[in-house]
Design an enzyme around this catalytic site. Structure first.
Site, PDB file in Angstrom:
ATOM      1  N   PRO A 166       0.688  -1.429   0.059  1.00 60.07           N
ATOM      2  CA  PRO A 166      -0.041   0.030  -0.018  1.00 60.07           C
ATOM      3  C   PRO A 166       0.952   1.251  -0.145  1.00 60.07           C
ATOM      4  O   PRO A 166       2.181   1.156   0.165  1.00 60.07           O
ATOM      5  CB  PRO A 166      -0.730   0.060   1.400  1.00 60.07           C
ATOM      6  CG  PRO A 166       0.202  -0.808   2.347  1.00 60.07           C
ATOM      7  CD  PRO A 166       1.079  -1.559   1.461  1.00 60.07           C
ATOM      8  N   TRP A 167       0.173   2.460  -0.074  1.00 62.37           N
ATOM      9  CA  TRP A 167       0.875   3.858  -0.075  1.00 62.37           C
ATOM     10  C   TRP A 167       1.025   4.439   1.486  1.00 62.37           C
ATOM     11  O   TRP A 167       1.650   5.318   1.480  1.00 62.37           O
ATOM     12  CB  TRP A 167      -0.204   4.435  -0.936  1.00 62.37           C
ATOM     13  CG  TRP A 167      -1.620   4.612  -0.653  1.00 62.37           C
ATOM     14  CD1 TRP A 167      -2.287   3.877  -1.367  1.00 62.37           C
ATOM     15  CD2 TRP A 167      -2.235   5.121   0.155  1.00 62.37           C
ATOM     16  NE1 TRP A 167      -3.677   3.901  -0.772  1.00 62.37           N
ATOM     17  CE2 TRP A 167      -3.672   4.590   0.215  1.00 62.37           C
ATOM     18  CE3 TRP A 167      -1.860   5.898   1.527  1.00 62.37           C
ATOM     19  CZ2 TRP A 167      -4.670   5.391   1.227  1.00 62.37           C
ATOM     20  CZ3 TRP A 167      -2.834   6.429   2.359  1.00 62.37           C
ATOM     21  CH2 TRP A 167      -4.425   5.928   2.086  1.00 62.37           C
ATOM     22  N   LYS A 191       5.047  -5.297  -6.045  1.00 66.09           N
ATOM     23  CA  LYS A 191       4.458  -4.061  -6.812  1.00 66.09           C
ATOM     24  C   LYS A 191       3.892  -3.110  -5.789  1.00 66.09           C
ATOM     25  O   LYS A 191       2.918  -3.284  -5.067  1.00 66.09           O
ATOM     26  CB  LYS A 191       3.008  -4.606  -7.469  1.00 66.09           C
ATOM     27  CG  LYS A 191       2.363  -3.654  -8.569  1.00 66.09           C
ATOM     28  CD  LYS A 191       1.028  -3.697  -8.590  1.00 66.09           C
ATOM     29  CE  LYS A 191       0.247  -2.976  -7.713  1.00 66.09           C
ATOM     30  NZ  LYS A 191       0.146  -1.639  -7.553  1.00 66.09           N
ATOM     31  N   PRO A 192       4.351  -2.134  -5.482  1.00 67.94           N
ATOM     32  CA  PRO A 192       4.034  -0.919  -4.751  1.00 67.94           C
ATOM     33  C   PRO A 192       2.768  -0.240  -5.271  1.00 67.94           C
ATOM     34  O   PRO A 192       2.304  -0.530  -6.187  1.00 67.94           O
ATOM     35  CB  PRO A 192       5.327  -0.016  -4.940  1.00 67.94           C
ATOM     36  CG  PRO A 192       6.336  -0.493  -5.698  1.00 67.94           C
ATOM     37  CD  PRO A 192       5.724  -1.707  -6.445  1.00 67.94           C
ATOM     38  N   GLU A 194       0.543   2.504  -6.675  1.00 67.50           N
ATOM     39  CA  GLU A 194       0.720   3.346  -7.901  1.00 67.50           C
ATOM     40  C   GLU A 194       0.849   4.843  -7.457  1.00 67.50           C
ATOM     41  O   GLU A 194       1.578   5.925  -8.140  1.00 67.50           O
ATOM     42  CB  GLU A 194      -0.105   3.461  -8.889  1.00 67.50           C
ATOM     43  CG  GLU A 194      -1.709   3.527  -8.561  1.00 67.50           C
ATOM     44  CD  GLU A 194      -2.403   2.519  -7.965  1.00 67.50           C
ATOM     45  OE1 GLU A 194      -1.620   1.495  -7.564  1.00 67.50           O
ATOM     46  OE2 GLU A 194      -3.722   2.391  -8.193  1.00 67.50           O
ATOM     47  N   GLY A 224      -3.393  -1.189  -9.744  1.00 72.20           N
ATOM     48  CA  GLY A 224      -3.872  -2.415  -9.002  1.00 72.20           C
ATOM     49  C   GLY A 224      -4.640  -3.326  -9.990  1.00 72.20           C
ATOM     50  O   GLY A 224      -4.249  -4.520 -10.344  1.00 72.20           O
ATOM     51  N   GLU A 266      -3.413  -8.340   4.848  1.00 74.18           N
ATOM     52  CA  GLU A 266      -3.490  -7.499   6.095  1.00 74.18           C
ATOM     53  C   GLU A 266      -4.157  -6.458   5.771  1.00 74.18           C
ATOM     54  O   GLU A 266      -3.684  -5.607   4.836  1.00 74.18           O
ATOM     55  CB  GLU A 266      -1.841  -7.139   6.300  1.00 74.18           C
ATOM     56  CG  GLU A 266      -1.650  -6.979   7.961  1.00 74.18           C
ATOM     57  CD  GLU A 266      -1.861  -5.273   8.150  1.00 74.18           C
ATOM     58  OE1 GLU A 266      -2.968  -4.690   8.269  1.00 74.18           O
ATOM     59  OE2 GLU A 266      -0.792  -4.460   8.098  1.00 74.18           O
ATOM     60  N   CYS A 300      -3.337   1.301   9.453  1.00 78.58           N
ATOM     61  CA  CYS A 300      -4.386   0.102   9.675  1.00 78.58           C
ATOM     62  C   CYS A 300      -4.431   0.074  11.068  1.00 78.58           C
ATOM     63  O   CYS A 300      -5.716  -0.581  11.399  1.00 78.58           O
ATOM     64  CB  CYS A 300      -3.974  -1.227   9.056  1.00 78.58           C
ATOM     65  SG  CYS A 300      -2.298  -1.635   9.369  1.00 78.58           S
ATOM     66  N   GLU A 399     -13.582   2.542   8.304  1.00 83.83           N
ATOM     67  CA  GLU A 399     -12.393   2.778   8.173  1.00 83.83           C
ATOM     68  C   GLU A 399     -12.224   4.060   7.499  1.00 83.83           C
ATOM     69  O   GLU A 399     -12.306   4.022   6.099  1.00 83.83           O
ATOM     70  CB  GLU A 399     -11.388   1.696   7.364  1.00 83.83           C
ATOM     71  CG  GLU A 399      -9.826   2.339   8.009  1.00 83.83           C
ATOM     72  CD  GLU A 399      -8.765   1.072   7.507  1.00 83.83           C
ATOM     73  OE1 GLU A 399      -8.724   0.586   6.093  1.00 83.83           O
ATOM     74  OE2 GLU A 399      -7.788   0.847   8.382  1.00 83.83           O
ATOM     75  N   ILE A 400     -11.640   5.130   8.085  1.00 81.04           N
ATOM     76  CA  ILE A 400     -11.690   6.276   7.573  1.00 81.04           C
ATOM     77  C   ILE A 400     -10.192   6.718   7.052  1.00 81.04           C
ATOM     78  O   ILE A 400      -9.936   7.071   5.876  1.00 81.04           O
ATOM     79  CB  ILE A 400     -12.083   7.636   8.364  1.00 81.04           C
ATOM     80  CG1 ILE A 400     -13.509   7.542   8.909  1.00 81.04           C
ATOM     81  CG2 ILE A 400     -11.827   8.986   7.561  1.00 81.04           C
ATOM     82  CD1 ILE A 400     -14.418   8.069   9.989  1.00 81.04           C
ATOM     83  N   PHE A 401      -9.238   6.292   7.607  1.00 82.66           N
ATOM     84  CA  PHE A 401      -7.947   6.319   7.458  1.00 82.66           C
ATOM     85  C   PHE A 401      -7.087   7.914   7.215  1.00 82.66           C
ATOM     86  O   PHE A 401      -6.536   8.055   6.126  1.00 82.66           O
ATOM     87  CB  PHE A 401      -7.661   5.622   6.060  1.00 82.66           C
ATOM     88  CG  PHE A 401      -6.433   4.648   6.001  1.00 82.66           C
ATOM     89  CD1 PHE A 401      -6.347   3.728   7.010  1.00 82.66           C
ATOM     90  CD2 PHE A 401      -5.453   4.702   4.965  1.00 82.66           C
ATOM     91  CE1 PHE A 401      -4.992   2.685   6.871  1.00 82.66           C
ATOM     92  CE2 PHE A 401      -4.284   4.096   4.797  1.00 82.66           C
ATOM     93  CZ  PHE A 401      -4.116   2.844   5.928  1.00 82.66           C
TER      94      PHE A 401
END
Ligand code: TXE
Length: 505
Positions: A166-167, A191-192, A194, A224, A266, A300, A399-401
Site C-alpha cells: 500500500p501507499w 508491486k508498490p 501506484e 492495481g 493484512e 491500519c 475505516e476512514i484512514f
C-alpha cells in the site's frame, strides 16, 4: 487536477523522471509501452515523477525472472549462513542511504520526515536482520514413534512470491514483505502502490547492488487493476502477500483462490481505543493522540474509535481537543511537523467526506473538520474529532484512514468491550487502565489480533500481527512468516529391514 511541474534543482536527492519496473537486476527503459501515471508530491501538488505502468507482458517478464532465479539460481540453494551475509549487506546498504530513502518517502507519501527517519527506516533495516536471524536459526522436526521409521520434516522455500503493498507506509511495510519472503530462499516480484512508487524503486535498486543474485527481488510499477491483477493471476506465482484495503483484499483473495494460491491479507481496521476511569490520564491522552494522528492518521492499526468512560469523558475529550488543535500540521520535510498531508487528492476528499457523513448522522464536531486553512497547496487536513451518537454511525463502522478520531462514551467496561466487538474489523485494540484485572478483561474479550495495554503502536516482530474478522487472513511473525513462505516436506525412511508384501512373487 493540473499538477505543477517540480523544479528538479530543488531536490535534496535525485528523483527519477520516470519510474519503471526493475527486473533481473536492471531498470527497464522509460520509453517502453504502458500508461503514464503522474506521481504527485502531496505536500505541494507538484508532479515529481511519472510512472510508466507495467502491462501484462512486462509483469510476465518479471515473474519469469523470479521463476528462473528460483528454479536455477543460487539463492534457494545457498546455505542459510551465506544468505544471512547477503541479508545483512542489504540492511547496511539501505541504512547507508537512510536520508535519501526517507526523503523519497516524505516527498511521495507525505509522511513527516521525522517519523520516517526515526521509525520506518530503522525498522526497514531491522526487517532484513531479523528475518536473516529467523531463517538461520530454523530447524526441522523428526518423528521416531512409528517403528521402524524415521520421518523428518523439513521446510523448503515456496517459490515465486507476489508482494503487493500500500501507499501509507511503503518502506516499513514492503521491506517486511521482501525480507520475510527472501530470507527463506524465495524469489519475489514486488508491486508498490501506484501512488508511491519512488522509495521502493530505489530500495530495489540498492538491494540489487549487493551480492544478492539477480532476479531474486524484482519490482513492477502500475495500478492495481492492471499490473497488480496481472501479477496475482500469473500461473508462475506461488503465493500472494497483500497489505491494503478490505475491498481490494477480497478481490485479491478470490482471484488467487481461482489458482489455489495461498494468500496473506493484512487489511483495514476500526480499532477501539478504550480509555477507562482507572487510566493514567496523561499517558492515555498522549497515547490516544499518537494512535489516531501519527502517520497522518493513515494506518491500519490506528485507534480510530475512542471509547471513553463517562466518569472522565468531559475532561479527557476536552484535553484531547485542545491538544489536537495544537498539533503541528505542515510540510512533512520540516522536522517540527507532526502531521503532514494526506497521501493523494482523492483520498483527502474521501476522508473529508466523512465530516459531512458525521454531521448528517447527528455527530458533534469537536474540532477540525476541513482542509487546513494555512496552505493553499497540498492535501492538508485539520486533525479532526467527532462525538458519535451511537456505534451504528458510519464514522464508527468504516475505516476512514486519516486524522479523524471518533469518540463514544460508555458506562461499564462490559459495554465498552461489546462496543469494541461490534465491528466487522478486528485488527488491534487499545486499553488504558492502571487496574490489571480491567486491562486483562479487555485483552481477553476484545476480538482483535493485538491488544495494546497502556501503550500505543508497539510492534514485536517475533509475535504475531494480523487481524480477526475482515481485518485479514494470516499473521506476520517469525513463525507465521516461515509457515507462509515455506512448504513442509516429510521424508520417511525405514531404519531397518521390515516385512513387506511380495505381490506377484
Ligand atoms: O488501497 P488498495 P486504496 C484502506 C484504507 C483506504 C482504503 C482504500 O481504508 O482508504 O483501503 O485504499 C493494489 N489486484 N487501506 O484503494 O486498493 C494497489 O495498486 C491487485 C488500508 O488506495 O487496497 C496497491 O498496490 N492489486 C491499508 C494495493 O493494492 C491491486 C493500506 C493497495 O491498494 C488491485 C492502504 C487488484 N485488483 C489502504 N487493486 C492497510 N491495511 O494498512 C488494487 N491493488
Amino acid at each position: 487536477m493540473n499538477a505543477i511541474t517540480f523544479d528538479r534543482s530543488k531536490a535534496k536527492f535525485p528523483i527519477p523522471e520516470v519510474a519503471t519496473s526493475f527486473i533481473a537486476g536492471r531498470a527497464l527503459p522509460s520509453d517502453g509501452t504502458g500508461e503514464r501515471i503522474p506521481v504527485i508530491c502531496p505536500a505541494t501538488e507538484e508532479l515529481i515523477s511519472t510512472l510508466r505502468e507495467a502491462d501484462a507482458q512486462e509483469v510476465d517478464q518479471a515473474v519469469m525472472a523470479a521463476r528462473e532465479a528460483f528454479a536455477k539460481g543460487p539463492w534457494p540453494r545457498m546455505s542459510v549462513d551465506q544468505r544471512k551475509k547477503i541479508m545483512l549487506q542489504i540492511k547496511q546498504i539501505l541504512l547507508d542511504h537512510a536520508d535519501e530513502l526517507a526523503y523519497l518517502e516524505t516527498m511521495n507519501a507525505g509522511i513527516s520526515t521525522n517519523h520516517v527517519r526515526n521509525f520506518h527506516v530503522p525498522r526497514m533495516g531491522f526487517n532484513f536482520e531479523f528475518f536473516a536471524e529467523v531463517a538461520s536459526q530454523d530447524s526441522g522436526a523428526a518423528y521416531l514413534q512409528t517403528k521402524p521409521y524415521l520421518s523428518i520434516v523439513t521446510r523448503e522455500p515456496i517459490g515465486v512470491c507476489a508482494l503487493i503493498g500500500p501507499w501509507n507506509a511503503p518502506l516499513a511495510l514492503c521491506s517486511m514483505k521482501i525480507a520475510s519472503a527472501i530470507a527463506f530462499g524465495n524469489t519475489c516480484v514486488l508491486k508498490p502502490s501506484e501512488f508511491t512508487p519512488l522509495s521502493l524503486l530505489r530500495v530495489v535498486e540498492l538491494i540489487n547492488q549487493t551480492d544478492l543474485p539477480k532476479g531474486v527481488v524484482n519490482l513492477v510499477n502500475g495500478r492495481g487493476q492492471v499490473t497488480g491483477d496481472a501479477l496475482i493471476s500469473h500461473p508462475e506465482v506461488d503465493v500472494v502477500s497483500f497489505t491494503g484495503g478490505t475491498t481490494t483484499g477480497r478481490a485479491i483473495a478470490s482471484r488467487a483462490g481461482q489458482n489455489l494460491k495461498p494468500v496473506a491479507l493484512e487489511l483495514g481496521g476500526k480499532s477501539a481505543n478504550i480509555v477507562t476511569a482507572s487510566a493514567n490520564m496523561e499517558r492515555a491522552l498522549n497515547g490516544s493522540l499518537l494512535a489516531i494522528y501519527s502517520n497522518n492518521g493513515q494506518q491500519c492499526l490506528a485507534g480510530s474509535r475512542i471509547l471513553v468512560d463517562r466518569k472522565i469523558a468531559d475532561e479527557f475529550v476536552s484535553k484531547f481537543v485542545k491538544r489536537s488543535e495544537k498539533i503541528a500540521v505542515g510540510d512533512p520535510l520540516e522536522t517540527k511537523t507532526e502531521v503532514g498531508p494526506l497521501a493523494y487528492e482523492a483520498h483527502m476528499k474521501r476522508v473529508l467526506g466523512y465530516v459531512d457523513i458525521a454531521r448528517k448522522e447527528g455527530a458533534e464536531l469537536l474540532t477540525g473538520g476541513g482542509r487546513h486553512t494555512e496552505f493553499n497547496k497540498g492535501f492538508y487536513m485539520q486533525p479532526t474529532a467527532v462525538m458519535a451518537k451511537s456505534n451504528d454511525a458510519r464514522v464508527c463502522r468504516e475505516e476512514i484512514f486519516g486524522p479523524f478520531a471518533t469518540f463514544l462514551v460508555y458506562d461499564e467496561i462490559d459495554e465498552a468491550i461489546a462496543l469494541a466487538n461490534e465491528s466487522e474489523f478486528g485488527l488491534v485494540g487499545y486499553v488504558w487502565s492502571e487496574h490489571l484485572p480491567t486491562a486483562m478483561k479487555v485483552s481477553q474479550n476484545v476480538r482483535a489480533g493485538t491488544i495494546w495495554v497502556n501503550t500505543p503502536l508497539t510492534r514485536e516482530l517475533r509475535a504475531p500481527f494480523g487481524g480477526y474478522k475482515n481485518s485479514g487472513i494470516g499473521r506476520d511473525s517469525a513463525e507465521d512468516c516461515k509457515m507462509f513462505f515455506t512448504e513442509a516436506k516429510t521424508t520417511t525412511i525405514p531404519l531397518e529391514d521390515f516385512p513387506m508384501a511380495k505381490w506377484g512373487a
